[in-house]
Design an enzyme around this catalytic site. Structure first.
Site, PDB file in Angstrom:
ATOM      1  N   LYS A   1       0.879  -1.166   0.000  1.00 44.79           N
ATOM      2  CA  LYS A   1       0.000   0.000   0.000  1.00 44.79           C
ATOM      3  C   LYS A   1       0.915   1.215   0.000  1.00 44.79           C
ATOM      4  O   LYS A   1       1.636   1.461   0.972  1.00 44.79           O
ATOM      5  CB  LYS A   1      -0.918   0.015   1.222  1.00 44.79           C
TER       6      LYS A   1
ATOM      7  N   ALA B   1      -9.074   2.749   9.587  1.00 38.53           N
ATOM      8  CA  ALA B   1      -8.075   2.531  10.630  1.00 38.53           C
ATOM      9  C   ALA B   1      -8.548   3.224  11.906  1.00 38.53           C
ATOM     10  O   ALA B   1      -9.206   2.602  12.739  1.00 38.53           O
ATOM     11  CB  ALA B   1      -6.704   3.037  10.190  1.00 38.53           C
TER      12      ALA B   1
END
Lengths: 262, 262, 262, 262
Positions: C103, C212
């Site tokens: 990522k 997150a």
């Protein structure tokens, strides 16, 4: 050529012809000097005053300011919570102010200050029957607005958001529906926090805007009063001008043909 | 007393002092007569013109209108898709228009007309180095805006929404961040659909607003030009005035004490 | 009959088939126990971990949690600010995690944590050329997203709002444009504050959502992880179901005919 | 550890304990088979049915579907425009459905289908006095909602937007105010267009959501019913989980310390 900004475009409420589409509330002004400067900067021709502010010894000054600035005073029934209270206050105001105009407020409580629809409709009916020119402060429910117009109110004044909240126009869709359904003048009342809120109200088809604490409680009230004057004019002109449609994708404002060879 | 609306509050870009904070794009005007009327109604002192529009035989008229109305012309690089094209166009414009000002546009494609950040930054750097006064049209990404300012652009011109979309300011938060981070003049460019969009841009701290198709393609361009003049002034004044905070609940603008006894 | 919720509707990224469309970031977890409970409650099959968290002595535990819960780990380049840093970090991660998935994050600064488009595009190109499966975190600019897809990224991950802001999807129009223009999987990354943000992202056509801090910093992370699992499923189903159009006025869900006589 | 998703979290209305917080309206279903599939996919335990639909020869089938799927039926007074009509309809429904529950609707007209506050409050008071368990469909005016709760309604059902509009929750601020002021169960009714609207309603503190045309008129009703089940659960869990605050600027979910040396 189309219409121009210089065209006369007056607002008529209950037979009274107004050049300015901005109405000023006087609550919250830090001083009489500030209020006077704000009224002058706003160009408003109508100012609302709470009857309670006109108690002897206190209120004289507000009226003096209005007198000095040449604005017309519309008494309001701020603080009333029942139809009975509101009718009595309106009657007292008619005597005190020598006017049959009244801005009708009937609120549910002292904290949210939201209109009470049942008491409001009751009071509006009684006051209209009694010959008042009723400008009715209401929530943004289209059903209430239609009922008030049907009762014969001279103007319907839906809120954009709660009084003093500065939240702007929380539900523009309701305003659009009200505009479609109501023929009498529509004055956006309560909730305005800054100039763009007033412009948007006018673009949505309101005939005028009332501001109070957005001006009186701004850091610089006189500047905000001037801003509101421009904002209301801008919104009215834009409404008349016929805006471009919204589209997701761009459309070039410069046509693609004729690109300079490099 | 605080500041007043009558205070001088000029905008200075690259040393040029401007009384009006409205900049007009000329693309999309239905006729030269309409464009002239719109320029006059807008009070704009700066007008952007695509170099491609100034090809012999076609463009003369736009420049004549600008000349007649006394506005300064800023050439733009509309239609350019690479840094190389944009630099060449800017150089050609410098000769043709006898100005080192350029509104820099480098777009990704002909449909969305969104700025290409890589080519844009490349072109901006080269033009600044070459002595141009660069007003850079960019997306609303704070990182791009900061880079453009760091490169020495005279003004950063973030979009509110895609060119010609009329969608207003899609992401006011990005504009607020850009305003915090960028010290050079900020001109909202692209996306404006109606007056309240322009007012909001100024309230968010933009120093000026550029409108093109919102005026030129409105049903009545001259009226919308007048609306935009008021709208920009309203937003600037409101920004200076210091708006009231937003709150969920109401706060009475009329104090509860002193209610008339009934 | 139409499609049903029980139909297989897997997401495929770079050849990997995923049943869950929720991806979890691990930053901000108050404890390993909390992280483990959240991973289990979320049903996620992919979890991103910053290489920096895997420094000896500190990071072991995050990887142990991932191992225990059976999720695949995708290393990210959080904290990198240049293409060079990001490429070096990705290479180190490939060795440490034994995966060619990465990522990619290249941010402009430590405060806004916004993607730097120039460095990002540079790094993406280099990593794709080097055989990485690049999932690229980007801003919501359609031009950047298209460029990343054109470079060969396995997935494009536009933000809804700045990392950790909890502001949701500030500009759904940009997401809609990106969805139209980009064929590879689209993963909404950053900005999600609560469940409805994730649902909206999926309704707009995103293929997955990464969360997150919305989970790890919620008052009750495990509950929010469960909420996100439902939210992502809800949004995907709604996207497939084909929503009713919006209209200003009501349309009766009960037909007016057949009203009971009273 | 905090609360978990597996905790019992039932909704209790008028003494009835419900596991599902999704209530289904039956209007607009394209067929009985579709309705049955939607009810099953939704997991709803309560379904509202208009008395008028239960006219002999027509309505049997709706009730048979409800019977077969094991859901409880709550009759509604759809189509009624006065308190008198609504009370008569509720009484007829009590006999026909053998239940003292009634979803009270009193609308102003056949087009907007907006609640008429005066008739609604009148009807609610009479029905409560007559022993009904009244679930009252109302606009989003906090004053009306408070009055309905004060009258003894078992649940207050504010609209998000007009019936059938699919506009979602036009004014979340009003809902937030209602939630603060009203203690009885709050069921968002009308306006839901897609799953994220339902999730948002629950996040704002609603106890349940009623959907009708969002499901029955979706392209694939069964899929949307499943989406709504997930959406309502997601919103409830998120409400309990305690979302992160919104902030303009990012906060890194990966702490800046411990960055890998490159």
């Amino acid at each position: 050529m189309g219409p121009t900004a210089a065209d006369g475009d007056p607002l008529v409420i209950a037979g009274r012809r107004l050049s300015s589409r901005l109405i000023l509330g006087t609550g919250g002004a830090p001083s009489m000097a500030s209020l006077e400067a704000s009224i002058r900067a706003s160009g408003a021709e109508l100012v609302t005053v709470a009857l309670r502010r006109v108690a002897p010894g206190v209120a004289g000054s507000v009226l003096e300011v209005c007198d000095r600035t040449g604005v017309a005073v519309v008494p309001n029934t701020a603080g009333c919570r029942t139809a009975r209270e509101a009718v009595l206050t309106a009657e007292a105001a008619r005597d005190a102010f020598e006017t049959d105009w009244v801005k009708l407020e009937v609120v549910s409580d002292d904290r949210m200050l939201l209109p009470d629809p049942v008491e409001l409709l009751d009071a509006a009916g009684r006051l209209v029957d009694d010959g008042f020119r009723v400008l009715a402060y209401t929530n943004d429910d289209p059903v209430c607005a239609i009922r008030l117009a049907d009762l014969g109110c001279a103007a319907v004044m839906p809120l954009g958001a709660p009084i003093g909240s500065g939240m702007g126009i929380r539900n523009p869709y309701n305003l659009a529906i009200i505009r479609e359904q109501v023929g009498v003048p529509l004055v956006l009342d309560a909730g305005i926090g800054t100039a763009s809120d007033a412009t948007l109200a006018m673009e949505l088809g309101c005939d005028a805007v009332l501001v109070a604490s957005a001006v009186t409680r701004a850091r610089h009230p006189e500047l905000m009063a001037a801003a509101m004057a421009d904002a209301v004019r801008a919104g009215r002109l834009a409404h008349r001008a016929g805006r471009i449609p919204r589209r997701l994708y761009a459309q070039a404002s410069t046509s693609p043909a004729g690109l300079a060879e490099l």
